[in-house]
Every structure is written in structure tokens, then in C-alpha cells.
Design an enzyme around this catalytic site. Structure first.
Site, PDB file in Angstrom:
ATOM      1  N   TYR A 191      -1.894   0.303  10.741  1.00 15.36           N
ATOM      2  CA  TYR A 191      -1.921  -0.169   9.357  1.00 15.36           C
ATOM      3  C   TYR A 191      -0.642   0.222   8.629  1.00 15.36           C
ATOM      4  CZ  TYR A 191      -3.654  -0.945   4.597  1.00 15.36           C
ATOM      5  OH  TYR A 191      -3.824  -1.374   3.303  1.00 15.36           O
ATOM      6  N   SER A 221       0.867  -1.172   0.000  1.00 17.23           N
ATOM      7  CA  SER A 221       0.000   0.000   0.000  1.00 17.23           C
ATOM      8  C   SER A 221       0.901   1.219   0.000  1.00 17.23           C
ATOM      9  CB  SER A 221      -0.879  -0.004   1.257  1.00 17.23           C
ATOM     10  OG  SER A 221      -1.506   1.255   1.458  1.00 17.23           O
TER      11      SER A 221
END
Length: 249
Positions: A147, A134
Site C-alpha cells: 500500500y 495518503s
């Protein structure tokens, strides 16, 4: 070897980017093995695709992953897509259980699958490992601590593995998507609060779709064997960085 003779494993294939990637690879002629915890979903998807197989699997369960590897001795492509974000609290108040869950799936899940399937990928003579990281694995943002930490871990696995496999017949590809609107990602992050999830994309002209990312993954995998797409960052035009997004409202 033709795509028709090759097998690709996609983790987290029950929805979103994983399901879209399975469809894209099947369309490219691969035999696709769909793995995820939700048995009914992957079985339904496998029934739609040519030469597809559904295998219920939790990538955080190492014994189950090892059993999967033993049952699939011939693998050419591994797409480590299973992941997720839980919570958006600041570091000061984040729930350690959420951080642990994110680390388990985003980091250890990648480790388990890669370790278990690497012998088969190497033996194929032309293996490919894809790590779905990501832009969170490349830059931080407020409210994303857990995250971001987990995706940084996934990014480092890909980077380190590429160094360690230099000279072996295995490519390591990392795809790092930015803002992607899927049915579940933001809703899961906000614990089912659909109003909060919708605000993530509010006013953004055309966030990426799961199909956009899947198309990118399939393109990278289907390059000639000597071509390695080390790191591919893909964002919507409206997003310049994790913290710079153009919104019309």
C-alpha cells in the site's frame, strides 16, 4: 464561473471518502458525476443529491475510462479517490497479487482518469485534479509495503503532473489523509476480519471521519482559481505520524 455551472467527477464514490466528497461538492453547488464499480450504491447516492449522475466505472479498465471521457466532454474537477489496501503482510510474505491490485487502482487508476480527462479539464480554462493519496505516500510503516508503494506512486503522479502543467489552467491538489475510520477500508484490508479492523482504531480518540476528509477536499477545490493547495496532510489530533498514535487503552 459559478459552482452551479461546474461539473466534478468523483471516483470511488460508492462509499467512504468518495461518497462523502460527492455530498460535499453537491452541497457546494457542483454537478457531481459519481463513478464506482458498485452501480446500485452510486445510483442510490445520486438520487439523494441535486444535479448528480451515476456512472458505473472501473478505473483500472482503460477502454471503459476512455468511453467515460468521450461521454463527458465538459469536466471542471476530477477527484481521483478510488483506491484501497489489500493485506498487511510484511514484504517477505506479501502476496504479489495484492500488490498488483493495489498498484492497478491506486496508481494506474489515477493515471487512466487523469490522462483521459485532462483535455477537458484544460479546455475548461480552470480545471482541478485532486489526487487522494495518503500519509502512506509520504512515510513507510511495517506491514504496509504494498500500500505504501502504491500511495508513493500516487504522490509522485501529483507532484510530477504539477510540474508538467505549470502555465496551464489546471491545478493539481494532493490530499493525504492519515487515520480515517470508514465502514470499509480496514475491513477490506484485513479480508473481512472485523476484529482486526477494529483494532486499528482501538483506544484512539476520534479518528478522522470520511466527512472530515471530504470537507478538506471541498475546501481545497473551492479556493480561488489562482490558489493551489499543493499538498494537504490531514490527521486526527491523536496521530502524530504513521507510527506514533496516542491510544487511551
Amino acid at each position: 464561473m459559478t459552482a452551479e455551472a461546474r461539473t466534478a467527477v468523483v471516483t470511488g464514490a460508492s462509499s467512504g471518502i468518495g461518497a462523502a466528497t460527492a455530498r460535499a461538492l453537491a452541497a457546494a453547488g457542483y454537478h457531481v458525476v459519481l463513478t464506482a464499480r458498485r452501480k446500485e450504491r452510486i445510483e442510490a447516492l445520486a438520487a439523494e443529491l441535486p444535479h448528480a449522475e451515476a456512472y458505473p466505472l472501473d478505473v483500472t479498465d482503460r477502454a471503459a475510462v476512455d468511453a467515460f471521457a468521450a461521454a463527458h466532454p465538459s469536466i471542471d474537477v476530477l477527484v481521483n479517490n478510488a483506491g484501497g489496501a489489500y493485506g498487511a503482510e510484511p514484504v517477505a510474505s506479501g502476496d504479489p497479487a495484492d500488490w498488483r491490485a493495489m498498484y492497478e487502482v491506486n496508481v494506474l487508476g489515477v493515471l487512466h482518469m487523469t490522462q483521459a480527462l485532462l483535455p477537458a479539464l484544460t479546455a475548461s480554462g480552470d480545471g482541478t485534479v485532486v489526487v487522494m493519496s495518503s500519509t502512506a505516500g509520504l512515510a513507510t510503516y511495517e506491514g504496509g509495503g504494498g500500500y505504501v508503494a502504491a500511495k508513493h506512486g500516487a504522490h509522485v503522479i501529483a507532484e510530477t503532473l504539477r510540474l508538467e502543467l505549470c502555465g496551464e489552467p489546471v491545478r493539481v491538489i494532493e490530499v493525504a489523509p492519515g487515520m480515517v475510520r470508514t465502514d470499509e477500508f480496514a475491513t477490506t484490508r484485513f479480508r473481512g476480519d472485523t476484529a482486526k479492523a477494529a483494532k486499528v482504531y482501538e483506544g484512539v480518540d476520534q479518528p478522522l471521519t470520511a466527512e472530515d476528509v471530504a470537507d478538506t477536499v471541498a475546501w481545497a477545490i473551492t479556493r480561488p482559481a489562482h490558489v493551489n493547495i499543493d499538498l494537504l496532510v490531514v490527521r486526527p489530533r491523536a496521530q502524530a505520524s504513521n507510527s506514533k498514535v496516542h491510544r487511551t487503552t
